[in-house]
Design an enzyme around this catalytic site. Structure first.
Site, mmCIF file in Angstrom:
data_model
loop_
_atom_site.group_PDB
_atom_site.id
_atom_site.type_symbol
_atom_site.label_atom_id
_atom_site.label_comp_id
_atom_site.label_asym_id
_atom_site.label_seq_id
_atom_site.Cartn_x
_atom_site.Cartn_y
_atom_site.Cartn_z
ATOM 1 N N ARG A 76 0.906 -1.354 -0.061
ATOM 2 C CA ARG A 76 -0.151 0.052 0.005
ATOM 3 C C ARG A 76 0.622 1.347 -0.010
ATOM 4 O O ARG A 76 0.550 2.377 -0.317
ATOM 5 C CB ARG A 76 -0.816 -0.017 1.248
ATOM 6 C CG ARG A 76 -1.993 -1.008 0.825
ATOM 7 C CD ARG A 76 -2.982 -1.080 2.314
ATOM 8 N NE ARG A 76 -3.969 -2.049 1.871
ATOM 9 C CZ ARG A 76 -3.843 -3.573 1.985
ATOM 10 N NH1 ARG A 76 -2.692 -4.058 2.330
ATOM 11 N NH2 ARG A 76 -4.939 -4.420 1.697
ATOM 12 N N HIS A 161 0.062 -16.188 5.980
ATOM 13 C CA HIS A 161 -0.332 -16.108 4.605
ATOM 14 C C HIS A 161 0.552 -17.330 3.548
ATOM 15 O O HIS A 161 0.717 -16.831 2.438
ATOM 16 C CB HIS A 161 -0.314 -14.725 3.836
ATOM 17 C CG HIS A 161 -1.329 -13.552 4.735
ATOM 18 N ND1 HIS A 161 -1.183 -12.372 4.473
ATOM 19 C CD2 HIS A 161 -2.417 -13.951 5.255
ATOM 20 C CE1 HIS A 161 -2.205 -11.904 5.228
ATOM 21 N NE2 HIS A 161 -2.740 -12.837 5.796
ATOM 22 N N CYS A 194 1.639 -29.772 -12.967
ATOM 23 C CA CYS A 194 2.186 -30.545 -12.033
ATOM 24 C C CYS A 194 3.002 -31.741 -12.810
ATOM 25 O O CYS A 194 2.121 -32.284 -13.949
ATOM 26 C CB CYS A 194 1.316 -31.318 -11.120
ATOM 27 S SG CYS A 194 1.752 -32.740 -10.054
HETATM 28 P P1 NAD Z 1 0.756 -3.388 3.591
HETATM 29 O O1 NAD Z 1 1.403 -2.802 2.347
HETATM 30 O O2 NAD Z 1 -0.692 -3.259 3.683
HETATM 31 O O3 NAD Z 1 1.082 -2.204 4.615
HETATM 32 C C1 NAD Z 1 2.654 -2.319 4.950
HETATM 33 C C2 NAD Z 1 2.694 -1.081 6.060
HETATM 34 O O4 NAD Z 1 3.942 -1.127 6.473
HETATM 35 C C3 NAD Z 1 2.455 0.165 5.652
HETATM 36 O O5 NAD Z 1 1.549 0.875 6.470
HETATM 37 C C4 NAD Z 1 3.561 0.973 5.613
HETATM 38 O O6 NAD Z 1 3.329 2.369 6.221
HETATM 39 C C5 NAD Z 1 4.327 0.203 6.691
HETATM 40 N N1 NAD Z 1 5.877 0.298 6.266
HETATM 41 C C6 NAD Z 1 6.596 0.202 4.915
HETATM 42 N N2 NAD Z 1 7.799 0.342 5.265
HETATM 43 C C7 NAD Z 1 7.866 0.483 6.649
HETATM 44 C C8 NAD Z 1 9.386 0.503 7.462
HETATM 45 N N3 NAD Z 1 10.624 0.575 6.783
HETATM 46 N N4 NAD Z 1 9.325 0.604 8.816
HETATM 47 C C9 NAD Z 1 8.035 0.758 9.310
HETATM 48 N N5 NAD Z 1 6.463 0.649 8.762
HETATM 49 C C10 NAD Z 1 6.920 0.502 7.345
HETATM 50 O O7 NAD Z 1 1.230 -4.808 4.206
HETATM 51 P P2 NAD Z 1 0.480 -5.814 5.104
HETATM 52 O O8 NAD Z 1 -0.248 -4.981 6.247
HETATM 53 O O9 NAD Z 1 1.477 -6.675 5.308
HETATM 54 O O10 NAD Z 1 -0.406 -6.572 4.228
HETATM 55 C C11 NAD Z 1 -0.239 -6.828 2.823
HETATM 56 C C12 NAD Z 1 -0.575 -8.213 2.656
HETATM 57 O O11 NAD Z 1 0.382 -8.327 1.458
HETATM 58 C C13 NAD Z 1 0.480 -9.268 3.523
HETATM 59 O O12 NAD Z 1 -0.710 -10.074 4.201
HETATM 60 C C14 NAD Z 1 1.341 -10.256 2.882
HETATM 61 O O13 NAD Z 1 0.835 -11.329 2.797
HETATM 62 C C15 NAD Z 1 1.468 -9.482 1.592
HETATM 63 N N6 NAD Z 1 2.800 -9.025 1.089
HETATM 64 C C16 NAD Z 1 3.958 -9.712 1.560
HETATM 65 C C17 NAD Z 1 5.129 -9.256 1.267
HETATM 66 C C18 NAD Z 1 6.403 -9.918 1.806
HETATM 67 O O14 NAD Z 1 6.174 -11.132 1.990
HETATM 68 N N7 NAD Z 1 7.452 -9.308 2.036
HETATM 69 C C19 NAD Z 1 5.333 -8.076 0.297
HETATM 70 C C20 NAD Z 1 3.944 -7.446 -0.109
HETATM 71 C C21 NAD Z 1 2.912 -7.906 0.265
#
Ligand code: NAD
Length: 294
Positions: A76, A161, A194
């Site tokens: 986001r 997830h 598969c």
């Molecule tokens: P999100 O993108 O909705 O929110 C991420 C939040 O992290 C944001 O509100 C942002 O302000 C904050 N943020 C970003 N960088 C930061 C930092 N350095 N320090 C502190 N805060 C920081 O992500 P979500 O809430 O995890 O939900 C999205 C879904 O997408 C998750 O359920 C996940 O499964 C998936 N996802 C996973 C990955 C991964 O595995 N790295 C990456 C993208 C999305």
């Protein structure tokens, strides 16, 4: 170098440990560690260090924000995944060949950076919490496997997830290493099948519209219901049911902290919030010597 020298000369407090040094300067602290010099808001880091010191153990809930400092975009934030890609729901994946191709094209493009990513200071600090016996459970929404790479014991990690590290056949359940499937995608396969039954393959992640593993969710609910403190790191708290866990913890009497760059819908419930970058504040708080945080 000059800056460090001046800080040392003017410091309000200077405490040196084997690994880390702290120098107090005008309400902020410069934290010199093996990984470099970090400036953190002293109040937030102090308070978090004090909380970590005072509780027996805490539950940590992480989201995509803990991995942005490893180069994996969240969903986001500006530049996040959703600016360029609309997620494919499980229903679309099952019903539509075009959706399956779009899904795998996105996975093919993003896997190289995810597999090359390394744990950052935030992941390492959570690993350190476990080494100090302070981690009750680590619930993560992330699929990148970086907590395991940072040294956290897989038995303490609840991947709500799922994981991108493994691919499953949706028909017979056969498992494949993600790297093997990447080779096939790069060789021109658009939707991998598969070897045994020709079923569609999909990473072992939970797509939108797909149910979470009941077992993993139940364990996460139990941890939230039975914790002294929960620290949320890098989650917008907009994806359910993960976003319900902090509410459950709070209702059961736990302390709640939210470390997230942007405001979340649960900030009003929290005992502690910080908008600092996850890596710097976690590294500072977890490694702060007791003499400083007291
Ligand atoms: P999100 O993108 O909705 O929110 C991420 C939040 O992290 C944001 O509100 C942002 O302000 C904050 N943020 C970003 N960088 C930061 C930092 N350095 N320090 C502190 N805060 C920081 O992500 P979500 O809430 O995890 O939900 C999205 C879904 O997408 C998750 O359920 C996940 O499964 C998936 N996802 C996973 C990955 C991964 O595995 N790295 C990456 C993208 C999305």
């Amino acid at each position: 170098m000059n800056c460090i020298f001046l800080c040392l000369m003017n410091c309000a407090m200077y405490i040196e440990t084997v690994k880390n040094s702290w120098v107090g300067v005008d309400g902020e602290f410069l934290f010199f560690s093996l990984t470099g010099t970090i400036k953190v808001n002293s109040e937030g880091a102090y308070e978090l260090a004090e909380l970590i010191r005072s509780v027996k153990q805490l539950v940590v809930l992480t989201g995509a924000g803990i991995s942005t400092e490893s180069g994996i975009p969240d969903f986001r934030s500006p530049g996040g995944v959703w600016e360029n890609y609309r997620p494919v729901t499980i229903q679309e994946f099952m019903a539509d060949g075009g959706a399956r191709r779009r899904y795998w094209a996105y996975k093919k493009d993003t896997f190289p950076s995810m597999s090359a990513a390394e744990p950052n200071a935030g992941h390492l600090a959570v690993g350190e919490l476990e080494r100090r016996g302070k981690l009750q459970a680590l619930i993560t929404q992330n699929i990148d496997g970086l907590h395991q790479e940072a040294g956290n014991d897989p038995s303490l990690i609840l991947e709500l997830h799922g994981t991108e590290r493994c691919v499953l056949c949706l028909t017979c359940g056969e498992k494949y290493p993600r790297e093997l499937i990447q080779e096939r995608l790069e060789a021109g396969v658009e939707v991998p099948l598969c070897d045994g039954c020709d079923g569609w393959l999909k990473p072992a992640t939970i797509s939108f519209g797909q149910s979470l593993s009941e077992d993993v969710l139940q364990q996460a609910l139990n941890e939230a219901n039975n914790c002294e403190a929960m620290l949320v790191i890098g989650s917008s708290l907009q994806v359910h049911p993960a976003a319900q866990l902090p509410e459950i913890a709070k209702r059961s009497g736990a302390w709640l902290g939210i470390l997230n760059r942007d405001i979340t819908p649960l900030d009003y419930l929290a005992d502690w919030t910080s908008r600092d970058s996850a890596g710097s504040i976690l590294e500072a708080a977890v490694n702060m010597p007791d003499e400083v945080s007291q």
